[in-house]
Design an enzyme around this catalytic site. Structure first.
Site, PDB file in Angstrom:
ATOM      1  N   LYS A 161     -26.452 -11.378   1.840  1.00 15.14           N
ATOM      2  CA  LYS A 161     -25.642 -10.454   2.628  1.00 15.14           C
ATOM      3  C   LYS A 161     -25.876 -10.725   4.116  1.00 15.14           C
ATOM      4  O   LYS A 161     -26.945 -11.208   4.479  1.00 15.14           O
ATOM      5  CB  LYS A 161     -26.018  -9.000   2.293  1.00 15.14           C
ATOM      6  CG  LYS A 161     -25.953  -8.647   0.816  1.00 15.14           C
ATOM      7  CD  LYS A 161     -24.539  -8.551   0.307  1.00 15.14           C
ATOM      8  CE  LYS A 161     -24.507  -8.130  -1.160  1.00 15.14           C
ATOM      9  NZ  LYS A 161     -23.146  -8.022  -1.693  1.00 15.14           N
ATOM     10  N   HIS A 182     -19.140 -14.505 -12.173  1.00 12.81           N
ATOM     11  CA  HIS A 182     -18.912 -13.195 -11.575  1.00 12.81           C
ATOM     12  C   HIS A 182     -17.615 -12.614 -12.133  1.00 12.81           C
ATOM     13  O   HIS A 182     -16.681 -13.355 -12.438  1.00 12.81           O
ATOM     14  CB  HIS A 182     -18.838 -13.282 -10.048  1.00 12.81           C
ATOM     15  CG  HIS A 182     -18.988 -11.948  -9.389  1.00 12.81           C
ATOM     16  ND1 HIS A 182     -17.937 -11.060  -9.273  1.00 12.81           N
ATOM     17  CD2 HIS A 182     -20.057 -11.328  -8.841  1.00 12.81           C
ATOM     18  CE1 HIS A 182     -18.359  -9.957  -8.671  1.00 12.81           C
ATOM     19  NE2 HIS A 182     -19.642 -10.091  -8.399  1.00 12.81           N
TER      20      HIS A 182
END
Length: 475
Positions: free
Chosen positions: A175, A294
């Site tokens: 992140k 994902h």
């Protein structure tokens, strides 16, 4: 003179519209071991009988259309049609039914999730006679599942490649998910892996944007993981997202990852599509790459209780299409997942044989025969205080992925990774000693924090963080 078949079809043909239930509702039908079975949650329009609604689903997802056609006489509908063979009302819901449909195996191309879904969850979901329609579960017979390669490697082969046993694997999504340069991104990867994580991960949004092109990211991440490997003596990985705008570009990125010598790549299987995913899974099997999956976009499909498709169906489809990891929700944390239902599809991902269990949302007994299993990935709003629950819920064969729960540590990325690794090792040791993680979890973390200042700091930061919303995915 006309051919005999055409003459018979013409003579026996009666134009017009007739009720679907006359042809496609067959409660006397005994299912075959080779049938693909589907459980649909059907909400008919007012005035439409459940038998007609169930038959309409069977018809429109197999051989039927809105009117009689003379070419029906040129084939054997009894051989190829879908059949609604059972209907049961949904307890506590008005005008809602579970309709069971059996599909003959010959309706589907071998080894193609794309073709299977085009029929079963195709145009029928826009059918006007239905207010809503949800596919709750599928039974995939061994006769069909054996036409798929499945996961490139599976759980045991992955553990052997990584030389890591007896505990869940630890990961972290880098992140901020967008905006970092490739070099700064690689720095974060190194710090997390050096601190004790097994994997770091590209966010699903990261492909090849102007601020960080894919080739630069791949190079810096490879440098980071090899440096961390050398310093720790552990095998490390970073999920390099190969998802791209074309299948050719996706494979090109996977080829480059293999040339770099990294162990794993990643794909967004729903936005990328099942055809692309299966192609990538085959490449990974042939070239020794693990494949992380994902599920971006899944909630568009599976979140509504009465329309769409349950994630357990998407999980089965992924196991057939191919993936070594897939995100599965956490039960705890910020992303949705009710415990029994989540563990139901986690078992469908990992186990060889799963018994029917309606309490966990499993409508059919599923036998995967020899198809490798998939590691479930718990990710989304989790931190060190969740570690005991995650270890107890998911067990050893899982990946526990802490993004903000690593990078949000007050001392930095590497201490955040240390805190998670210490918490995990403490929970695994306590479990192996016979302690009850559900009851003693907080105490186990506090004891470990006495010996780890990194864990103590993490415990202090996240002690008040809770995501208190009721799960929508309930039976």
């Amino acid at each position: 003179m006309s051919p005999k078949t055409e003459t018979k079809a013409y003579v026996g043909f009666k134009a017009g519209v007739k009720d679907y239930k006359l042809t496609y509702y067959t409660p006397e039908y005994e299912t075959k071991d080779t049938d693909i079975l589907a459980a649909f949650r059907v909400t008919p329009q007012p005035g439409v009988p459940p038998e007609e609604a169930g038959a309409a689903v069977a018809a429109e997802s197999s051989t039927g259309t809105w009117t009689s056609v003379w070419t029906d006489g040129l084939t054997s509908l009894d051989r190829y049609k879908g059949r609604c063979y059972d209907i049961e009302p949904v307890a506590g819901e008005e005008n809602q039914y579970i309709c069971y449909v059996a599909y003959p195996l010959d309706l589907f191309e071998e080894g193609s999730v794309t073709n299977m879904f085009t029929s079963i969850v195709g145009n029928v979901f826009g059918f006007k006679a239905l207010r809503a329609l949800r596919l709750e579960d599928l039974r995939i017979p061994p006769a069909y599942s054996k036409t798929f390669q499945g996961p490139p490697h599976g759980i045991q082969v992955e553990r052997d490649k990584l030389n890591k046993y007896g505990r869940p694997l630890l990961g972290c999504t880098i992140k901020p998910k967008l905006g970092l340069s490739a070099k700064n991104y690689g720095r974060a990867v190194y710090e997390c892996l050096r601190g004790g994580l097994d994997f770091t991960k590209d966010d699903e949004n990261v492909n090849s944007q102007p601020f960080m092109r894919w080739r630069d990211r791949f190079l810096f991440c490879a440098e980071a993981l090899f440096k961390a490997q050398t310093e720790t003596g552990e095998i490390k990985g970073h999920y390099l997202n190969a998802t791209a705008g074309t299948c050719e570009e996706m494979i090109k990125r996977a080829v480059f990852a293999r040339e770099l010598g990294v162990p794993i790549v990643m794909h967004d299987y729903l936005t990328g599509g099942f055809t692309a995913n299966t192609s990538l899974a085959h490449y990974c099997r042939d070239n020794g790459l693990l494949l992380h999956i994902h599920r971006a976009m899944h909630a568009v499909i599976d979140r509504q209780k009465n329309h769409g498709m349950h994630f357990r169906v998407l999980a089965k489809a992924l196991r057939m299409s191919g993936g070594d990891h897939v995100h599965s929700g956490t039960v705890v944390g910020k992303l949705e997942g009710e415990r029994d239902i989540t563990l139901g599809f986690v078992d469908l991902l990992r186990d060889d044989f799963i018994e029917k269990d309606r309490s966990r949302g499993i409508y059919f007994t599923q036998d995967w025969v020899s198809m490798p299993g998939v590691l479930p990935v718990a990710s989304g709003g989790i931190h060190v205080w969740h570690m005991p629950a995650l270890t107890e819920i998911f067990g050893d064969d899982s990946v526990l992925q802490f993004g903000g729960g690593t990078l949000g540590h007050p001392w930095g990325n590497a201490p955040g990774a240390v805190a998670n690794r210490v918490a995990l090792e403490a929970c695994v040791q306590a479990r192996n000693e016979g302690r009850d993680l559900a009851r003693e979890g907080n105490e186990i973390i506090r004891e470990a924090a006495k010996w780890s200042p990194e864990l103590a700091a993490a415990c202090e930061v996240w002690k008040e963080i809770k995501f208190e919303f009721a799960a929508m995915d309930t039976l």
